[in-house]
Design an enzyme around this catalytic site. Structure first.
Site, PDB file in Angstrom:
ATOM      1  N   ASP A  16     -11.017  31.847 -19.767  1.00 59.63           N
ATOM      2  CA  ASP A  16     -10.846  30.713 -20.672  1.00 59.63           C
ATOM      3  C   ASP A  16     -10.163  29.581 -19.884  1.00 59.63           C
ATOM      4  OD1 ASP A  16     -10.401  29.273 -23.168  1.00 59.63           O
ATOM      5  OD2 ASP A  16      -8.313  29.916 -22.982  1.00 59.63           O
ATOM      6  N   ASP A  18      -8.449  26.198 -21.596  1.00 55.84           N
ATOM      7  CA  ASP A  18      -7.267  25.641 -22.275  1.00 55.84           C
ATOM      8  C   ASP A  18      -6.243  26.728 -22.618  1.00 55.84           C
ATOM      9  OD1 ASP A  18      -8.947  23.483 -22.246  1.00 55.84           O
ATOM     10  OD2 ASP A  18      -8.529  22.864 -24.300  1.00 55.84           O
ATOM     11  N   ASP A 210      -6.312  33.313 -24.132  1.00 59.73           N
ATOM     12  CA  ASP A 210      -5.044  33.225 -24.880  1.00 59.73           C
ATOM     13  C   ASP A 210      -5.204  33.188 -26.399  1.00 59.73           C
ATOM     14  OD1 ASP A 210      -6.167  30.554 -24.794  1.00 59.73           O
ATOM     15  OD2 ASP A 210      -4.239  29.836 -25.529  1.00 59.73           O
TER      16      ASP A 210
HETATM   17 MG    MG Z   1      -7.518  28.910 -24.822  1.00 61.62          MG
END
Ligand code: MG
Length: 282
Positions: A16, A18, A210
């Site tokens: 991922d 961001d 996240d």
């Molecule tokens: Mg993310």
């Protein structure tokens, strides 16, 4: 010293962006620089797997010298860097027009605001992007991010309305994403097969993310690292042994996880015969 990976494993990383490779607020990724360089030297592809659009990734790929394949809009499409960036290699879901038609149909029932409804300045304010990048973020091909402005209790009715259109709702770090029946794991099976054939090897996959929208990707990998976020609680994943939680936040957690993977890659599981012989006296 020359870096020579163990030949038994061919690692493939899915990450991922961001809040994982990039800091949630500043988008800085300097903490990952030396690990990204090592992975490149080891020939380990780092496949970006993001909710961002292909348009948004162009300048980031240049500045981070990213030359591996990338997956955009939460698994909607897979791009190969050696081909035109205008055209995805593979797509996995319906286009943006279908999503907008469906959202228009429920606009009187629920309060929400999508990227399509927002000006470039509003997208910039909601994302923390500058206006140039916000304009690129509005160029959606396969998904629509929105801010949910209704009560949490109405979300289940909204999910049902989207399901009636064959669409699916993903909760990311900042936005709720409306998209087809695919997720970040969908393109992985195809790309794993591609590399297995290219390399004539078994592919060993590692994923890092996240947020809620990363869970399918984390679950589909052989090993995965859940990266802590300063902005939201770490999503709950029920007792899956292949998923660890990194200690650091964002890019620092990413670097820590990748350092462990590089160490494992550089440490032969069984010492080669020659090494044992040369260490014996006489
Ligand atoms: Mg993310």
């Amino acid at each position: 010293m020359t870096i020579e990976p163990s030949r038994k494993r061919r690692l493939l990383i899915y990450t991922d962006l961001d809040g994982t490779l990039l800091d949630h607020d500043s988008y800085d990724t300097s903490a990952t620089a030396s690990l990204r360089q090592q992975l490149k030297q080891l020939g380990v592809p780092v496949v970006w797997n993001t909710s961002k659009t292909a348009a948004e990734l162009e300048s980031l790929r240049l500045s981070l010298e990213h030359t591996d394949p990338y997956i955009v809009e939460n698994g909607a499409a897979l791009y190969f860097p050696d081909e035109s960036t205008q055209q995805p290699k593979m797509t996995f879901g319906p286009g943006h027009d279908h999503i907008m038609t469906c959202l228009e149909g429920v606009r009187r029932q629920f309060r929400f605001k999508g990227f399509h409804d927002m000006s470039v300045a509003e997208v910039a304010a909601a994302t923390g992007l500058d206006e140039g990048d916000a304009a690129l973020a509005k160029q959606r091909q396969f998904s629509e991010p929105l801010t949910w402005q209704d009560s949490p209790g109405k979300m289940s009715d909204f999910l049902a309305a989207m399901a009636d259109c064959g669409l699916h709702v993903l909760r990311g770090g900042r936005f709720v994403h409306i998209l087809g029946e695919f997720n970040k794991a969908t393109p992985m099976a195809w790309l794993n097969d591609y590399y297995a054939t290219q390399w004539d090897a078994t592919v060993d996959t590692v994923a890092l993310g996240d947020s809620q929208n990363d869970i399918a990707m984390l679950q589909a990998a052989d090993r995965a690292y859940l990266i802590r976020s300063p902005a939201h609680v770490t999503p709950q994943i029920n007792g899956q042994a292949n998923i660890r939680i990194a200690k650091g936040y964002g890019p620092e957690g990413w670097a820590e996880a990748m350092a462990a993977e590089v160490d494992a890659l550089m440490t032969p599981q069984t010492p080669p015969d020659d090494a044992i012989k040369t260490s014996l006296p006489g």
